[in-house]
Design an enzyme around this catalytic site. Structure first.
Site, PDB file in Angstrom:
ATOM      1  N   LYS A 166       0.869  -1.143   0.036  1.00  0.00           N
ATOM      2  CA  LYS A 166      -0.113   0.000   0.109  1.00  0.00           C
ATOM      3  C   LYS A 166       0.705   1.303  -0.067  1.00  0.00           C
ATOM      4  CE  LYS A 166      -3.185   2.963   0.484  1.00  0.00           C
ATOM      5  NZ  LYS A 166      -4.236   3.455   1.211  1.00  0.00           N
ATOM      6  N   LYS A 234       0.529  11.602   5.998  1.00  0.00           N
ATOM      7  CA  LYS A 234       1.007  10.560   7.012  1.00  0.00           C
ATOM      8  C   LYS A 234       1.711   9.375   6.298  1.00  0.00           C
ATOM      9  CE  LYS A 234      -2.204   7.642   7.206  1.00  0.00           C
ATOM     10  NZ  LYS A 234      -2.868   6.437   7.089  1.00  0.00           N
TER      11      LYS A 234
HETATM   12  P1  NA7 Z   1     -10.901   9.803   8.412  1.00  0.00           P
HETATM   13  O1  NA7 Z   1     -12.106  10.154   7.632  1.00  0.00           O
HETATM   14  O2  NA7 Z   1      -9.956  10.937   8.890  1.00  0.00           O
HETATM   15  O3  NA7 Z   1     -11.345   8.832   9.604  1.00  0.00           O
HETATM   16  C1  NA7 Z   1     -10.319   8.609  10.585  1.00  0.00           C
HETATM   17  C2  NA7 Z   1     -11.090   7.529  11.703  1.00  0.00           C
HETATM   18  O4  NA7 Z   1     -10.032   7.314  12.652  1.00  0.00           O
HETATM   19  C3  NA7 Z   1     -12.211   8.276  12.546  1.00  0.00           C
HETATM   20  O5  NA7 Z   1     -13.087   7.380  12.784  1.00  0.00           O
HETATM   21  C4  NA7 Z   1     -11.486   8.653  13.714  1.00  0.00           C
HETATM   22  O6  NA7 Z   1     -12.341   8.791  14.839  1.00  0.00           O
HETATM   23  C5  NA7 Z   1     -10.423   7.621  14.092  1.00  0.00           C
HETATM   24  N1  NA7 Z   1      -9.273   7.924  14.835  1.00  0.00           N
HETATM   25  C6  NA7 Z   1      -8.382   8.690  14.704  1.00  0.00           C
HETATM   26  N2  NA7 Z   1      -7.555   8.782  15.634  1.00  0.00           N
HETATM   27  C7  NA7 Z   1      -8.038   7.883  16.744  1.00  0.00           C
HETATM   28  C8  NA7 Z   1      -7.590   7.352  17.927  1.00  0.00           C
HETATM   29  N3  NA7 Z   1      -6.563   7.818  18.546  1.00  0.00           N
HETATM   30  N4  NA7 Z   1      -8.291   6.191  18.266  1.00  0.00           N
HETATM   31  C9  NA7 Z   1      -9.442   5.853  17.695  1.00  0.00           C
HETATM   32  N5  NA7 Z   1     -10.073   6.131  16.615  1.00  0.00           N
HETATM   33  C10 NA7 Z   1      -9.236   7.086  15.935  1.00  0.00           C
HETATM   34  O7  NA7 Z   1      -9.939   8.665   7.567  1.00  0.00           O
HETATM   35  P2  NA7 Z   1     -10.450   7.807   6.578  1.00  0.00           P
HETATM   36  O8  NA7 Z   1     -11.427   7.097   6.652  1.00  0.00           O
HETATM   37  O9  NA7 Z   1     -10.431   8.607   5.149  1.00  0.00           O
HETATM   38  O10 NA7 Z   1      -9.184   6.615   6.289  1.00  0.00           O
HETATM   39  C11 NA7 Z   1      -8.989   5.751   7.343  1.00  0.00           C
HETATM   40  C12 NA7 Z   1      -7.593   5.087   6.971  1.00  0.00           C
HETATM   41  O11 NA7 Z   1      -7.821   4.280   5.905  1.00  0.00           O
HETATM   42  C13 NA7 Z   1      -6.310   5.882   6.958  1.00  0.00           C
HETATM   43  O12 NA7 Z   1      -5.428   5.068   7.389  1.00  0.00           O
HETATM   44  C14 NA7 Z   1      -6.133   6.159   5.486  1.00  0.00           C
HETATM   45  O13 NA7 Z   1      -4.918   6.449   5.338  1.00  0.00           O
HETATM   46  C15 NA7 Z   1      -6.621   4.905   4.849  1.00  0.00           C
HETATM   47  P3  NA7 Z   1     -13.006  10.275  15.136  1.00  0.00           P
HETATM   48  O14 NA7 Z   1     -14.209  10.187  14.374  1.00  0.00           O
HETATM   49  O15 NA7 Z   1     -12.044  11.465  14.602  1.00  0.00           O
HETATM   50  O16 NA7 Z   1     -13.173  10.296  16.528  1.00  0.00           O
END
Ligand code: NA7
Length: 294
Positions: A166, A234
């Site tokens: 990836k 990232k």
């Molecule tokens: P988004 O739309 O930025 O969503 C990120 C998700 O990750 C969202 O549900 C966040 O929850 C969650 N999140 C972020 N940090 C944490 C921590 N520390 N603990 C738990 N959950 C967290 O990203 P995408 O959906 O576009 O992408 C997801 C992945 O797929 C990413 O690695 C891409 O590179 C590919 P929140 O709603 O902010 O509380």
């Protein structure tokens, strides 16, 4: 299958919705409460969502987030049992993935890294491509889940090889898009419009899926996030780190990283990564326009 889906962001929510649509029994969890998926139950913590699940599917931002969701307080690890399968569709570090897999396996569960390519549109349409690393038989067992969310599964080898593949995919996307953005900027400055140039690009050997996908948004100057700039940033860092671990030099990506540094400083983190074009435009003193935006 009984699935716990952890992380309802741009990618996770439509992926979970497609699992429900395909008839799977879902319990979802998201760090910020309030996000839901119609037809799915909600867990108060990752551990609660994962309780009694056959598969725990994770799709969160980065390596640290996956670590917290799995191993943090009330993390999914507390509910892992013999025979369960953890699948991670986030894009994270390959070396951290190997450590996470070891901890999961110590609880008798299995681990598959399955990051995706296809962006928001692919997630919504159930047309994602999964890039999987892990045991072949385990990947086979979860084929119905892959097929509910995606169109293809590519197996890259053992655990962490999905993440490795990836990263090199996104390395190419970042470089191809910057090439496109630089071409549009210079062409505009030289008096060739984007709308005149793009059909030439796509008829020639320069054509690419990246241009297919991004050109309509660029022409409309719609930089709303399909793939947020902060996540590509990232991934660029993950790729440079992974390259450093194996002593590989990536000079082109290092240069693109500088553009992303500046874009982040300008506050573009929540726009699509296509917004890196606006920096080139600023330096050149031009704006790339399509008919819809002029
Ligand atoms: P988004 O739309 O930025 O969503 C990120 C998700 O990750 C969202 O549900 C966040 O929850 C969650 N999140 C972020 N940090 C944490 C921590 N520390 N603990 C738990 N959950 C967290 O990203 P995408 O959906 O576009 O992408 C997801 C992945 O797929 C990413 O690695 C891409 O590179 C590919 P929140 O709603 O902010 O509380």
């Amino acid at each position: 299958m009984r699935v716990a889906f952890l992380g309802l962001g741009i990618m996770g929510r439509p992926m979970a919705a497609n699992l429900v649509k395909a008839g799977h029994e879902l319990t979802v969890w998201n760090r910020t409460p309030g996000k839901q998926v119609e037809g799915a139950g909600v867990g108060a913590t990752p551990a609660e969502a994962a309780h009694d699940a056959e598969v725990v599917w994770i799709c969160v931002s980065d390596t640290k987030a996956v670590e917290q969701v799995l191993f943090g307080s009330q993390g999914a690890e507390e509910s892992l049992a013999e025979g369960m399968i953890v699948v991670d569709s986030s894009t994270i570090s390959p070396s951290a993935t190997r450590k996470f897999a070891e901890r999961v396996k110590a609880r008798g569960a299995q681990y598959v890294d399955a990051p995706v390519t296809g962006s928001k549109m692919g997630a919504e349409d159930g047309q994602l491509i999964f890039i999987a690393g892990g045991d072949e038989a385990i990947i086979e067992r979860i084929q119905p889940l892959f097929h509910a969310m995606g169109k293809q599964v590519f197996r890259m080898g053992e655990t962490s090889k999905g993440q490795a593949a990836k990263l090199v995919m996104n390395l190419q996307i970042a470089l191809i898009y910057e090439g496109f953005a630089e071409a549009l900027t210079l062409a505009t400055k030289l008096g060739v419009s984007a709308e005149t140039l793009i059909p030439l690009i796509q008829a020639s050997m320069v054509r690419s899926g990246v241009v297919d996908y991004k050109a309509p948004f660029v022409l409309k100057r719609d930089f709303s996030p399909n793939f947020p700039l902060r996540l590509m940033y990232k991934d660029i860092h993950l790729t440079l780190d992974a390259a450093k671990e194996v002593r590989v030099k990536l000079p082109a990506l290092e240069t693109v990283e500088e553009i992303y540094d500046l874009a982040m400083e300008e506050g573009h983190q929540d726009l699509d990564y296509a917004a890196t074009l606006t920096l080139l435009e600023k330096w050149a003193g031009v704006e790339v326009k399509g008919a819809a935006a002029s």
